[in-house]
Design a protein around this motif. Structure first.
Motif, mmCIF file in Angstrom:
data_model
loop_
_atom_site.group_PDB
_atom_site.id
_atom_site.type_symbol
_atom_site.label_atom_id
_atom_site.label_comp_id
_atom_site.label_asym_id
_atom_site.label_seq_id
_atom_site.Cartn_x
_atom_site.Cartn_y
_atom_site.Cartn_z
ATOM 1 N N GLU A 103 125.985 36.643 14.024
ATOM 2 C CA GLU A 103 127.205 37.264 14.538
ATOM 3 C C GLU A 103 127.633 36.641 15.859
ATOM 4 O OE1 GLU A 103 124.491 38.830 13.689
ATOM 5 O OE2 GLU A 103 124.992 40.015 11.910
ATOM 6 N N THR A 141 110.843 45.119 21.716
ATOM 7 C CA THR A 141 111.453 44.858 20.410
ATOM 8 C C THR A 141 111.249 43.443 19.881
ATOM 9 O OG1 THR A 141 113.578 44.188 21.383
ATOM 10 C CG2 THR A 141 113.249 46.541 20.954
ATOM 11 N N THR A 152 112.358 36.057 11.060
ATOM 12 C CA THR A 152 113.600 36.767 10.757
ATOM 13 C C THR A 152 113.295 37.858 9.742
ATOM 14 O OG1 THR A 152 114.948 34.796 11.145
ATOM 15 C CG2 THR A 152 115.952 36.581 9.883
ATOM 16 N N LEU A 153 113.563 39.107 10.107
ATOM 17 C CA LEU A 153 113.289 40.240 9.227
ATOM 18 C C LEU A 153 114.342 40.342 8.134
ATOM 19 C CD1 LEU A 153 112.301 42.900 11.944
ATOM 20 C CD2 LEU A 153 110.807 41.339 10.668
ATOM 21 N N ASP A 154 114.081 41.217 7.157
ATOM 22 C CA ASP A 154 115.012 41.386 6.033
ATOM 23 C C ASP A 154 116.379 41.866 6.497
ATOM 24 O OD1 ASP A 154 113.026 40.594 4.312
ATOM 25 O OD2 ASP A 154 112.355 42.644 3.855
ATOM 26 N N ASN A 155 116.423 42.615 7.602
ATOM 27 C CA ASN A 155 117.705 43.119 8.096
ATOM 28 C C ASN A 155 118.443 42.098 8.962
ATOM 29 O OD1 ASN A 155 116.183 43.081 10.411
ATOM 30 N ND2 ASN A 155 116.262 45.292 10.797
ATOM 31 N N GLY A 156 117.899 40.880 9.059
ATOM 32 C CA GLY A 156 118.550 39.824 9.829
ATOM 33 C C GLY A 156 118.143 39.758 11.280
ATOM 34 N N LYS A 157 117.341 40.696 11.732
ATOM 35 C CA LYS A 157 116.922 40.717 13.134
ATOM 36 C C LYS A 157 115.846 39.667 13.381
ATOM 37 C CE LYS A 157 114.633 43.707 16.546
ATOM 38 N NZ LYS A 157 115.507 43.349 17.668
ATOM 39 N N ASN A 158 115.992 38.921 14.474
ATOM 40 C CA ASN A 158 115.000 37.919 14.856
ATOM 41 C C ASN A 158 113.992 38.526 15.818
ATOM 42 O OD1 ASN A 158 116.386 35.991 13.359
ATOM 43 N ND2 ASN A 158 117.594 35.296 15.101
#
Length: 465
Positions: free
Chosen positions: A437, A51, A216-222
């Motif tokens: 978060e 991932t 950093t993706l648009d959904n906030g995932k690094n």
């Protein structure tokens, strides 16, 4: 008020406190290995590869290992010159003052206490699955917390109490049990490497960095190698528990640095070999499973591999739990001795030479959390608490070099302050790659700790009296 927050403890290097001095450098090295090698090698390797990092998860482990290595060198200097069961808490007390020490201790409670409850939940899952595969069915309501529709997570609750009773019998007995379990899980890892290394297909390492260094993706995932490093850093937490054994070492000035550095170096090499082998035998996209090592061996035709891996995981997580509980009890023992929590917990059993009351208290609290409260994503906050403690230890080395230049230092970091500064930068960078978060939960935890200090600790401190 400001003076109270900055009051410092005098340095009393390796004072005898009634705990039994019986641990050798070998015991300490295996204590560090027992604390560090667990879910990181059996679970996180695959998840990070699939991932976040791809085959470059090897680089993620190297980056995380280098950051931990800088901290380990800082720990080695302070543990050999100051000692004490409190680890980073004790070092902060003499370097920065009482409030900083309390907040450091509060962060360590997050690392060891929440970490132990989280690992107990993970261990329980593997235990239940293994028992089911062997034909022993545990009723579902005894494997889940009440809010998840169950009555209690009994395996998680029970394993905490088993290890609590083991810790009460004595530190030497606990170290002997840890050494046996470490040998079992290392045997499992070696077996995997031997079976898999002949099946490595270098095509699986292409592309080597499919997610790049960091994004950093648009959904906030690094994603990327650095994001993977911040995730797999969890694989290194626990080795610092070696420093909490300072008051139970036969020769702490010599053995603590050896135990800290040897355990971290060994774990880093193992992580690099396993992650490289794993991504070499299976395409990284397929490794996002709860047991990537077992998946890889099954794909290679070793269908009995699930039992092998389950044995390694169960033994591995028991040693992680034992080391976390041990570290937690010794840190709280030191805080109790200083009056920041109730002094009743700093009493030492004269027969076993262990702090029995604090061990019982920790066993009670952690077992309740593990058995009745699903931790969920709270466990992720353990990483940020560990990184914060590493940063404080590195700054502590710099601070004490200035304030106590003549302090006897059996182990000294070369090129001061290069190594501790590099540790601050590396660990700070890994903290910056963590999700927002996680930061929010960390700040909330810190606020709760500050409130406790001003309500109780500031008035009951031994320095205040």
């Amino acid at each position: 008020m400001f003076k109270q927050l900055l009051r410092k403890k005098p340095i009393q290097p390796h004072a005898h406190t009634g705990l039994k001095k019986c641990l050798t450098a070998f015991d300490l090295a295996l204590l560090g290995i027992g604390g560090a090698i667990g879910t990181g090698i059996f679970v996180l390797t695959g998840i990070a590869a699939a991932t976040q990092s791809g085959p470059a998860v090897v680089l993620s482990f190297i980056i995380a290992g280098v950051a931990a290595g800088f901290a380990a060198l800082a720990y080695a200097e302070l543990s050999s010159s100051i000692g004490g069961s409190g680890s980073a808490y004790g070092y902060s007390y003499v370097a920065f003052g009482e409030f900083a020490a309390w907040m450091m201790g509060w962060m360590l409670l997050l690392e060891y206490g929440v970490g132990a409850a989280a690992v107990a939940n993970g261990w329980a899952g593997y235990f239940v699955n293994t028992a089911t595969n062997l034909g022993f069915h545990i009723p579902e309501h005894l494997t889940k917390a009440p809010v998840l529709g169950g009555t209690i997570n009994l395996p998680a609750f029970a394993i905490i109490w088993i290890l609590t009773l083991l810790l009460m019998t004595g530190v030497k007995e606990s170290a002997r049990a840890n050494n046996i379990m470490v040998i079992i899980k290392l045997s499992t890892i070696v077996t995997f490497i031997v079976l898999a290394v002949g099946h490595i297909n270098t095509d699986n390492w292409q592309p080597f960095m499919p997610y790049g260094w960091f994004e950093t993706l648009d959904n906030g995932k690094n994603i990327g190698v650095f994001a993977g490093a911040s995730l797999v850093f969890f694989a290194y937490f626990g080795f610092d528990a070696v420093s909490t054994a300072a008051e139970e070492c036969k020769n702490p000035q010599r053995d603590l640095p050896i135990g800290l550095i040897a355990s971290l170096l060994f774990c880093t090499i193992i992580y690099i070999i396993v992650s490289g082998t794993l991504t070499g035998v299976v395409p990284y996209e397929e490794l996002n499973t709860s047991s990537p090592v077992a998946y890889a061996l099954t794909k290679l035709g070793y269908h009995w591999s699930s039992t092998l891996v389950a044995t390694g995981v169960i033994a591995g997580l028991i040693t992680v739990l034992l080391v976390l509980l041990y570290g937690l009890t010794r840190i709280l023992f030191a805080m109790s001795r200083d009056g920041l929590i109730s002094p009743i917990f700093s009493e030492v059993n004269p027969d076993r030479q262990t702090p029995s009351k604090i061990i019982l208290m920790c066993g009670f609290v952690v077992s309740i959390v593990a058995g009745f409260i699903p931790l969920g994503e709270l466990a992720e906050t353990v990483n940020i608490g560990t990184l914060a403690s590493f940063i404080m230890v590195c700054i502590g080395v710099i601070r004490l070099r200035m304030t106590h230049p003549d302090l006897a230092r059996p182990f000294k970091n070369p090129f001061n302050p290069l190594i501790p500064v590099a540790g601050v930068v590396a660990c700070g960078a890994l903290m910056s790659f963590l999700p927002a978060e996680t930061w929010h939960r960390f700040i909330t935890w810190a606020i709760v700790g500050a409130v406790f200090y001003f309500v109780y600790s500031i008035r009951h401190s031994k320095l205040a009296r």
